[in-house]
Design a protein around this motif. Structure first.
Motif, mmCIF file in Angstrom:
data_model
loop_
_atom_site.group_PDB
_atom_site.id
_atom_site.type_symbol
_atom_site.label_atom_id
_atom_site.label_comp_id
_atom_site.label_asym_id
_atom_site.label_seq_id
_atom_site.Cartn_x
_atom_site.Cartn_y
_atom_site.Cartn_z
ATOM 1 N N ASP A 172 -3.644 5.870 3.637
ATOM 2 C CA ASP A 172 -3.687 6.066 2.228
ATOM 3 C C ASP A 172 -2.808 7.372 2.027
ATOM 4 O O ASP A 172 -2.222 7.814 2.801
ATOM 5 C CB ASP A 172 -5.041 6.515 1.909
ATOM 6 N N CYS A 208 -4.956 0.614 7.130
ATOM 7 C CA CYS A 208 -5.926 1.369 6.017
ATOM 8 C C CYS A 208 -5.521 2.565 5.844
ATOM 9 O O CYS A 208 -6.139 3.639 6.076
ATOM 10 C CB CYS A 208 -7.444 1.203 6.666
ATOM 11 N N THR A 256 0.745 -1.236 -0.029
ATOM 12 C CA THR A 256 0.081 -0.039 0.050
ATOM 13 C C THR A 256 0.751 1.296 0.130
ATOM 14 O O THR A 256 0.562 2.016 -0.864
ATOM 15 C CB THR A 256 -0.911 0.017 1.375
ATOM 16 N N CYS A 284 -10.731 -2.216 4.953
ATOM 17 C CA CYS A 284 -9.704 -2.415 3.950
ATOM 18 C C CYS A 284 -9.146 -3.849 3.906
ATOM 19 O O CYS A 284 -8.327 -4.116 2.915
ATOM 20 C CB CYS A 284 -8.368 -1.382 3.874
#
Length: 384
Positions: free
Chosen positions: A107, A105, A40, A207
């Motif tokens: 971002d 999770c 990620t 997520c």
């Protein structure tokens, strides 16, 4: 940003998670959680340098998941702070972003917000207000002065290193930097950055994709040992069972070829390498080791890293001793060591019709296969 290093902390013991698997090894589809979080962050294209901190016992296996030379792996310490200090020894950039894989999770938006805030501070952290009434030492306190601190946290590397030289044990970077008089900038956090601490926290992390429960992983193993007829007092062990003969095996450990083949099969199914990498015969610590204990170590390692053992099959090739009378005892003993039902452990015995070194009664060979699957964390009972 070329002057920024990402540190991912994944070395915790996860004692509060209360599952057979450690939370950093929960499978998200087919990736362990720590790798899912790493991917990620890498997809943001903000970090050229990455340090992953893992538990010493798991570091070798973690490295097998990643071939990027820009990703360094470091052994964790006895605490989060000790792990972070180990990682900082490898950092050469002016800024460092520290994140716990237990907050999966994340971002790009929060990272960019932190990068903007660090220009006028020594540390930038995401925060959330406290919505509930809070009492402290017998009296309510004004909650508008309370903040919940999250990760990732962005710090100036030099300042953070100085802050962590204190004897005080800090729970995060902002606390350490504030304690030494540094400036901490607060930015708006996000409920999606909820920390995975207890098993019930999984429901608060949308997520996370459930594991692939349809795939099975199979490995094979083979081992052979010659007889040792010079030390009659040393017992022969096969499959964790003592065999009543006046000789044993020539080996660094107890020479249990059946268990050694089974360990290789398990490690092969998990992609962990082979028994020699985990228990090298150049290490005096394994001299004369009880192979049953080695197998239990591997079983625990598999469990902690997200696997369940489905079944195993073993063939012992011996002209001597006769294996038939011991087959059932071996089968039940191995099922016990693997923590699987006895019917899922199969043991076969054969000879080589007097051909080769086995046929000449010079030693014993064994081959094994084992099948694994991911631990299914979506089930309420914790079992697959």
């Amino acid at each position: 940003m070329s002057d920024l290093t990402l540190i991912l902390l994944a070395a915790g013991k996860a004692t509060r998670f209360k599952k057979p698997v450690k939370k950093q090894w929960l499978r998200i589809a087919n990736d362990p959680l720590w790798l899912h979080v790493l991917k990620t962050f890498r997809s943001m294209h903000l970090f050229e340098n990455v340090v992953v901190v893992g538990h010493t016992d798991e570091l070798h296996y973690m490295k097998r998941h990643v071939g990027d030379e820009n990703i360094r792996f470091v052994s964790g310490g006895a605490s989060r702070q000790a792990s972070l200090k180990n990682a900082l020894k490898t950092v050469r950039t002016s800024y460092v972003l520290v994140s716990d894989v237990a907050r999966p999770c994340v971002d790009r938006t929060i990272c960019e917000t932190l990068l903007a805030a660090i220009e006028k501070a020594d540390c930038a952290v995401p925060t959330l207000p406290v919505p509930d009434t809070v009492w402290y030492e017998g009296a309510p306190i004004d909650r508008k002065h309370l903040l919940r601190i999250q990760t990732p946290q962005l710090s100036r590397t030099e300042i953070l290193e100085k802050a962590l030289k204190s004897d005080t044990e800090f729970t995060d970077e902002s606390s350490a930097i504030h304690a030494m008089g540094g400036k901490v900038a607060f930015v708006g956090g996000d409920a999606s950055l909820h920390k995975l601490t207890f098993a019930e926290d999984i429901a608060l992390l949308p997520c996370l994709t459930p594991p692939d429960t349809t795939t099975r992983y199979t490995g094979t193993g083979f081992d052979v040992h010659a007889f040792d007829r010079e030390t009659p007092d040393r017992p022969m062990k096969l499959g964790g069972v003592t065999i009543d003969v006046p000789y044993s095996f020539k080996a660094h450990s107890d020479g249990d070829v059946a268990i050694h083949a089974l360990i290789d099969a398990l490690m092969g199914a998990a992609g962990m390498g082979d028994i020699g990498e985990l228990f090298p015969d150049t290490d005096a610590a394994w001299a004369g080791a009880d192979s049953a204990k080695l197998l239990r170590h591997v079983v625990h390692l598999l469990s902690h890293t997200g696997f369940e053992i489905v079944q195993a099959d073993l063939t012992i090739v011996a002209q001597a001793p006769r294996i038939g009378p011991y087959k059932e005892a071996i089968r039940f003993r191995l099922a016990e060591l693997l923590d699987i039902p006895p019917q899922h452990m199969n043991v076969k015995a054969t000879t080589t019709e007097r051909l080769g070194f086995v046929g000449r009664k010079e030693g014993v060979a064994a081959e094994a296969s084992a099948t694994l699957r991911w631990f299914d964390w979506t089930r309420q009972d914790g079992k697959s």
